[in-house]
Each structure stands twice: as C-alpha cells, then as structure tokens.
Scaffold this motif. Structure first.
Motif, PDB file in Angstrom:
ATOM      1  N   ARG A 174       7.659 -43.368  -6.552  1.00 56.90           N
ATOM      2  CA  ARG A 174       6.872 -42.286  -7.154  1.00 56.90           C
ATOM      3  C   ARG A 174       6.544 -42.513  -8.633  1.00 56.90           C
ATOM      4  N   GLU A 175       7.511 -42.948  -9.452  1.00 61.86           N
ATOM      5  CA  GLU A 175       7.286 -43.312 -10.860  1.00 61.86           C
ATOM      6  C   GLU A 175       7.963 -44.645 -11.103  1.00 61.86           C
ATOM      7  N   LEU A 177      -3.039 -43.332  -8.869  1.00 62.91           N
ATOM      8  CA  LEU A 177      -1.917 -43.444  -9.797  1.00 62.91           C
ATOM      9  C   LEU A 177      -2.394 -43.087 -11.195  1.00 62.91           C
ATOM     10  N   ARG A 211      -1.177 -43.633 -15.382  1.00 63.52           N
ATOM     11  CA  ARG A 211      -0.365 -44.597 -16.130  1.00 63.52           C
ATOM     12  C   ARG A 211      -0.224 -44.133 -17.565  1.00 63.52           C
ATOM     13  N   ASP A 212       1.002 -44.025 -18.019  1.00 59.52           N
ATOM     14  CA  ASP A 212       1.278 -43.694 -19.411  1.00 59.52           C
ATOM     15  C   ASP A 212       1.120 -44.978 -20.209  1.00 59.52           C
ATOM     16  N   VAL A 260       4.413 -46.662 -17.589  1.00 60.38           N
ATOM     17  CA  VAL A 260       4.961 -46.129 -16.346  1.00 60.38           C
ATOM     18  C   VAL A 260       3.824 -45.557 -15.511  1.00 60.38           C
ATOM     19  N   TYR A 261       3.770 -45.997 -14.251  1.00 59.39           N
ATOM     20  CA  TYR A 261       2.811 -45.475 -13.288  1.00 59.39           C
ATOM     21  C   TYR A 261       3.435 -44.279 -12.584  1.00 59.39           C
ATOM     22  N   LYS A 262       2.578 -43.328 -12.201  1.00 58.55           N
ATOM     23  CA  LYS A 262       3.056 -42.157 -11.462  1.00 58.55           C
ATOM     24  C   LYS A 262       2.096 -41.903 -10.310  1.00 58.55           C
ATOM     25  N   GLU A 301      -0.060 -39.887  -8.091  1.00 53.87           N
ATOM     26  CA  GLU A 301      -0.750 -38.606  -8.241  1.00 53.87           C
ATOM     27  C   GLU A 301      -1.307 -38.092  -6.922  1.00 53.87           C
TER      28      GLU A 301
END
Length: 191
Positions: A32-33, A65, A67-68, A73-75, A77
């Motif tokens: 997930r992250e 996804l 991305r910060d 870090v990918y999350k 969505e």
C-alpha cells in the motif's frame, strides 16, 4: 503491432501464469505504501529493477499511485482489484485485448450457446466495439483449441475449459495461449 525491444512474446514471459506486472501489482496491493527499493525487494528476483521502476512510473502517471517527491514514497490511491492495471508509460489505459476479454467474460457468464451476433451484442461496449468477423474468428479459435462446442451456428464454452478470468490469447504465430494456465493450449503446427 510492434512490441517493445527486448520484450518477449507473452507465452515466453509468463512465470507460473503471471507476468511481471501482475507480480508487481500484487505486492503494491499488499504494501500500500512503499519506496521503489522496498517494492523491488518484495517482488520476485526474476523481475528486473528497471521493469518495476517503469511500471511504477506508469501507475503514477495514471493516478493509480501517488508519490511524495520528498520521501519518494509511493501510495496506492486506486485499488482496481486483483488484475494488474493495463497502462502504457503515460498512464493511459491499454485497450488492446479488451474485445477478447469482453467476449471471454460473456461466454463464461452466459453458460449457454450463442450465435456470433448474440456474442457481439452482449460483449460490445461503446469503448470497445466488436465486429462479427472478429467475434467469429475468436469463437472458431476457441473451437479449434477444444474450449468451445459448435452446433447449428451456435458456440458454447465447455464448462471444463472455463480456466479463469483471463481470456485465451490468439497469437500471430497461429497458436492459443491460456494465461490462466500459463501454457500454449493449441498450435496450428500440432493440429
């Protein structure tokens, strides 16, 4: 249709019935992250790092996804389910193969004989129209491979050949590959 340099035909790239993008997607859904490095470490060692990176970029471009940029870090969505999203490098949906998917799903759900015209009517969508000649070709190939019966112009999927959600693929080299089984199930050479 040209394929990417270095990309193998589907019947040669499948690993246990799953292609690299599917294995990557399964880990994305579990984690997930994650960072690219974390995900790459979680997927099979047979998948090149660059393949994982390229697919993540495509998922990010498609809004699946986020991305910060600071932490990288990918999350996840948009979780669209167990099947790996089919997106190109720009994140756009890959539509190739959708008509076969729609026909296969329709045959599996109906569980009764259909004419070519009925299959076209049931399986076509505005986004993915199906011609009668295309449907007939698909049905004939399923018949040749032993997946369907044919009687009085009607075709029906055999219950024993309902191998899973992914449609058997008719390949240019005159063979049929079933991604649910991970194997070539019919070849004109051997017919």
């Amino acid at each position: 249709m040209r394929r990417s340099p270095g990309k193998k035909p589907v019947h040669l790239q499948m690993i246990g019935g799953k292609e690299p993008r599917q294995l990557i997607w399964e880990q994305v859904r579990i984690l997930r992250e994650f960072t690219l490095k974390q995900l790459s470490g979680a997927v099979s060692g047979a998948i090149p790092y660059d393949t994982t990176r390229t697919y993540l970029k495509a998922l990010h471009a498609g809004g699946i996804l986020s991305r910060d940029e600071k932490t990288k870090v990918y999350k996840l969505e948009k979780d669209n389910g167990v099947e790996a999203p089919r997106v190109d490098r720009k994140g756009a949906e890959v539509k190739q193969g959708r008509p076969q998917e729609n026909m296969w799903r329709t045959l599996r759900q109906l569980g009764r004989p259909v004419t070519v015209q009925e299959l076209v009517a049931f399986a076509s969508t505005p986004e993915h129209p199906i011609t009668e000649s295309y449907a007939l070709d698909y049905l004939k190939n399923l018949f040749y491979a032993g997946y369907a019966t044919r009687e009085d112009g009607r075709y029906m999927l055999k219950a024993s050949k309902n191998t899973g959600p992914r449609p058997p693929q008719i390949q240019r080299c005159k063979q049929i590959f079933d991604p649910n089984l991970g194997e070539v199930v019919w070849s004109k050479v051997n017919a």
